[in-house]
Design an enzyme around this catalytic site. Structure first.
Site, PDB file in Angstrom:
ATOM      1  N   ASP A  24       0.820  -1.207   0.000  1.00 56.03           N
ATOM      2  CA  ASP A  24       0.000   0.000   0.000  1.00 56.03           C
ATOM      3  C   ASP A  24       0.860   1.266   0.000  1.00 56.03           C
ATOM      4  O   ASP A  24       2.029   1.237   0.397  1.00 56.03           O
ATOM      5  CB  ASP A  24      -0.882   0.048   1.257  1.00 56.03           C
ATOM      6  CG  ASP A  24      -2.016  -0.957   1.207  1.00 56.03           C
ATOM      7  OD1 ASP A  24      -2.022  -1.813   0.309  1.00 56.03           O
ATOM      8  OD2 ASP A  24      -2.882  -0.882   2.097  1.00 56.03           O
ATOM      9  N   ASP A  25       0.238   2.347  -0.399  1.00 51.72           N
ATOM     10  CA  ASP A  25       0.740   3.730  -0.241  1.00 51.72           C
ATOM     11  C   ASP A  25       1.739   4.175  -1.309  1.00 51.72           C
ATOM     12  O   ASP A  25       2.190   5.309  -1.281  1.00 51.72           O
ATOM     13  CB  ASP A  25       1.379   3.988   1.141  1.00 51.72           C
ATOM     14  CG  ASP A  25       0.402   3.804   2.295  1.00 51.72           C
ATOM     15  OD1 ASP A  25      -0.765   3.456   2.039  1.00 51.72           O
ATOM     16  OD2 ASP A  25       0.819   4.001   3.453  1.00 51.72           O
ATOM     17  N   HIS A  69      -5.983   3.079  -3.793  1.00 52.48           N
ATOM     18  CA  HIS A  69      -5.863   3.304  -2.342  1.00 52.48           C
ATOM     19  C   HIS A  69      -6.265   4.736  -1.990  1.00 52.48           C
ATOM     20  O   HIS A  69      -5.812   5.272  -0.988  1.00 52.48           O
ATOM     21  CB  HIS A  69      -4.416   3.009  -1.919  1.00 52.48           C
ATOM     22  CG  HIS A  69      -4.211   2.788  -0.446  1.00 52.48           C
ATOM     23  ND1 HIS A  69      -5.010   1.969   0.325  1.00 52.48           N
ATOM     24  CD2 HIS A  69      -3.266   3.279   0.413  1.00 52.48           C
ATOM     25  CE1 HIS A  69      -4.568   1.970   1.574  1.00 52.48           C
ATOM     26  NE2 HIS A  69      -3.515   2.765   1.657  1.00 52.48           N
ATOM     27  N   HIS A  88      -4.941   9.257   0.612  1.00 54.81           N
ATOM     28  CA  HIS A  88      -4.901   8.379   1.776  1.00 54.81           C
ATOM     29  C   HIS A  88      -5.901   8.848   2.837  1.00 54.81           C
ATOM     30  O   HIS A  88      -5.550   9.128   3.998  1.00 54.81           O
ATOM     31  CB  HIS A  88      -3.495   8.291   2.385  1.00 54.81           C
ATOM     32  CG  HIS A  88      -3.288   7.023   3.148  1.00 54.81           C
ATOM     33  ND1 HIS A  88      -3.576   6.901   4.482  1.00 54.81           N
ATOM     34  CD2 HIS A  88      -2.856   5.803   2.756  1.00 54.81           C
ATOM     35  CE1 HIS A  88      -3.316   5.669   4.880  1.00 54.81           C
ATOM     36  NE2 HIS A  88      -2.875   4.978   3.843  1.00 54.81           N
ATOM     37  N   HIS A 110       3.999  -2.204   3.009  1.00 62.36           N
ATOM     38  CA  HIS A 110       4.094  -0.864   2.426  1.00 62.36           C
ATOM     39  C   HIS A 110       5.418  -0.735   1.695  1.00 62.36           C
ATOM     40  O   HIS A 110       6.483  -0.913   2.313  1.00 62.36           O
ATOM     41  CB  HIS A 110       3.981   0.191   3.533  1.00 62.36           C
ATOM     42  CG  HIS A 110       2.670   0.126   4.264  1.00 62.36           C
ATOM     43  ND1 HIS A 110       2.453  -0.784   5.273  1.00 62.36           N
ATOM     44  CD2 HIS A 110       1.518   0.805   4.098  1.00 62.36           C
ATOM     45  CE1 HIS A 110       1.203  -0.639   5.707  1.00 62.36           C
ATOM     46  NE2 HIS A 110       0.612   0.319   5.019  1.00 62.36           N
TER      47      HIS A 110
HETATM   48 NI    NI Z   1      -2.360   3.060   3.373  1.00 62.69          NI
END
Ligand code: NI
Length: 239
Positions: free
Chosen positions: A64-65, A115, A119, A206
C-alpha cells in the site's frame, strides 16, 4: 488535483457511515460482483512457478501507499528476480508524482489497485468526496497503464458499503498486518508475518521502506519453503 464530476459517481446511493474500527478485517470479495478469472485478469508472467504447484497454498503480497520513487523500484527488481507476482494499492497523489514507477509496476505484470488519492479515511468523507478520491485515482491509473483497476483497498480498513452501488470496485482488506511501517526491525517483520501467514493469506505491507524490501527478500524463500505459492490478490479473493 481532483476533477469534478467523475463518471462512476453518477448513481446516487445511500450514505451509510458505518465504521468498522478493526484493521484486521478478513479479505472478502463483494458477494455479488464478478471479477476477472485468473486466466483473464492475473498476470502469468511473474507467477509461472505456480504451474508446478497447482495445489499449493496461495499467499498474496500486497503493498500500500506507493509508488515510492526509491523503494518500489527496488522491490520490483527483487520480485522480478524471484518471479513473484504482487499487488500494489496506489495513492493517486503518488501515481501523479511518479508515473514512471506505475508504468514499471504494470509492465512487470503485477496487479494494481486503488488506495484513494490522498490516503483518506473513507468513512469520514461524504459519498461525493469519497467518489472523487477513488475515481480520480482510477482515472490516473488507467491513463498510465491503459487499463482501469477493479480493486480498492480503503485506507485504515474502513469502508462504506454504500459506495459499492456507485463504484464498480471490489474492496480488498487483508488477513496479515505486518505493521512494517512501525519498525525498521526486519527480523520482527519477518517473524510476525510468518507467524500469521496461512492459506489464502493476504499480507499487508508498504513499499515505502528499505526494511520492507529486506523483509520481503527473506519472506519469499521462507514462505516457499512452507509450500506457499505467490499470487496476485484477485486469485485469493475471487477463485
Ligand atoms: Ni495506506
Amino acid at each position: 488535483m481532483l476533477a469534478a464530476g467523475a463518471a462512476l459517481c453518477v448513481a446516487a446511493g445511500l450514505w451509510t457511515a458505518e465504521r468498522d474500527g478493526s484493521r484486521a478485517v478478513p479479505a472478502t470479495a463483494d458477494k455479488g460482483k464478478s471479477g476477472p478469472s485468473s486466466e483473464e485478469g492475473a498476470p502469468e508472467t511473474a507467477g509461472s512457478r505456480g504451474n508446478a504447484f497447482a495445489s499449493a497454498k496461495r499467499v498474496a503480497l500486497t503493498f500500500d501507499d506507493g509508488p515510492h520513487p526509491v523503494y518500489t523500484p527496488k522491490l520490483l527488481e527483487l520480485l522480478e528476480q524471484e518471479q513473484v507476482p504482487a499487488t500494489f494499492f496506489l495513492l493517486g497523489q503518488n501515481v501523479e508524482a511518479y508515473p514512471e514507477v506505475v508504468e514499471e509496476i504494470a509492465g512487470k505484470g503485477h496487479l494494481i489497485g486503488n488506495h484513494t488519492y490522498h490516503h483518506v479515511e473513507i468513512t469520514s468523507l461524504s459519498e461525493e468526496q469519497a467518489c472523487l478520491e477513488i475515481d480520480e485515482t482510477s482515472r490516473l491509473i488507467e491513463e498510465l497503464t491503459g487499463s482501469g483497476t477493479e480493486y480498492v483497498r480503503p485506507p485504515f480498513g474502513t469502508w462504506n458499503e454504500g459506495l459499492e452501488d456507485r463504484l464498480d470496485l471490489i474492496p480488498v482488506m487483508w488477513t496479515v498486518d505486518t505493521l512494517d511501517w512501525t519498525t525498521e526491525n526486519v527480523d520482527w517483520i519477518v517473524e510476525r508475518t510468518m507467524a500469521d501467514a496461512g492459506e489464502n493469506a493476504v499480507i499487508l505491507m508498504h513499499d515505502s521502506y528499505e526494511s520492507t524490501v529486506r523483509a520481503v527478500e527473506r519472506l519469499i524463500p521462507l514462505l516457499r519453503s512452507e509450500g506457499f505459492e505467490f499470487v496476485t490478490v484477485d486469485r485469493v479473493i475471487m477463485d
